[in-house]
Enzyme design. Sequence first.
Site, PDB file in Angstrom:
ATOM      1  N   GLU A 126      49.322  52.989  29.470  1.00 28.23           N
ATOM      2  CA  GLU A 126      48.663  52.616  30.724  1.00 28.23           C
ATOM      3  C   GLU A 126      49.472  51.577  31.487  1.00 28.23           C
ATOM      4  O   GLU A 126      49.573  51.626  32.707  1.00 28.23           O
ATOM      5  CB  GLU A 126      47.242  52.095  30.464  1.00 28.23           C
TER       6      GLU A 126
ATOM      7  N   TYR B  92      41.166  48.188  35.575  1.00 26.62           N
ATOM      8  CA  TYR B  92      41.564  49.557  35.237  1.00 26.62           C
ATOM      9  C   TYR B  92      41.976  49.674  33.760  1.00 26.62           C
ATOM     10  O   TYR B  92      41.476  50.531  33.018  1.00 26.62           O
ATOM     11  CB  TYR B  92      42.719  50.024  36.152  1.00 26.62           C
TER      12      TYR B  92
ATOM     13  N   ASP C  80      41.436  54.243  39.450  1.00 24.44           N
ATOM     14  CA  ASP C  80      42.829  54.040  39.884  1.00 24.44           C
ATOM     15  C   ASP C  80      43.026  54.821  41.191  1.00 24.44           C
ATOM     16  O   ASP C  80      42.053  55.328  41.764  1.00 24.44           O
ATOM     17  CB  ASP C  80      43.821  54.479  38.793  1.00 24.44           C
TER      18      ASP C  80
END
Length: 349
Positions: free
Chosen positions: A41, A124, A142
């Site tokens: 991520e 996020y 996102d």
Amino acid sequence: MNTQATLTAHFGYKLVDWYQSNSRDLPWRRTRDPYPIWLSEVILQQTRVVQGRPYYERFMQAFPDIHALAAASEKEVLALWQGLGYYSRARNMHATARTIVLEYGGKFPASYRELIGLRGVGDYTASAIASFAFDEQTPVVDGNVFRVLSRYYGIFEDIANPASRNLFKKAAAMAMPPGQAATFNQAIMEFGALQCTPVSPLCPSCPVNSTCYAFRHEAQSMLPVKNKKTQVKERHIHYVVLCRNGSIAMKERTGKDIWEGLFDFLEVEAGAAPDWPAVLPEDLARFSPTPVSGPAKHLLTHRRLLISFSMLELPETVSLPAELQWYTPGEIKELPKPLPINRFLKDFL
Ligand code: SF4
């Protein structure tokens, strides 16, 4: 269930169905281990899947678990991160690895609430780890999710306004089928990346087109709304590559400027055409560096850099400015460097 709730649930289940047959097989999706999930991520915030995957694989090879990353030096981490830009992300990731090892015994905290307290972990990333690794019913938002939700529901809130995030999170939470947080979050992001793309979304084959606001109103290109223009500053950077007997003078960038912790050359920040005697350090002011390339444009998030390179063979009798040090080509290879420096070294040396 009222009509809106039925529509919303229908949307969530349709996305999950779509994901089962359309998702890409990516290494970080085959695991519930929070470490590779987090690593992927952080990398994917910087780049697209195709470019990010080799970085992910190199990091996993060099630092297969959180202990290995925590034990690495900052230089090693930055060297692997080279080319991704936004180096503070790599530094934060490294600091967080150390925190998890030192304060949590090497085990990731298992809730959104705790995860978001870690350095460099925002809304996020905390949602992604909490849902993918620990099944917490928390929606991710996102750029892909903003686009899908704004088009599907016809949400015209400005996504550049931080206050809009909560609205989108609520919309995502309502669409999330119970007990399927991980799959739904993956599904909506993948759907935004592959089906509901920024330009030319694949609406005719879209499984939710009959209930999609943007499709019915031909409003795909108007959504999402993003009004805030980021101010882009222009900087002219002139690098003077000092050479002596095959070695090159480099320095580590310090201070709160771009590329902190990376290595580059003697640098002069001036207008488009520098007046060398006036801008070079005193000991070098009598020399005229030979221009070799540039100016070349290099874009960062809020800056437009115009970078030129000149070279200067420095006589033995002249000492190097204090912040610089001589490095052999072999040593330079091992140093973490910004992309324009790597490009220059590849092209000219
Ligand atoms: S119909 Fe088009 S705009 Fe609507 S969700 Fe599907 S791909 Fe996106």
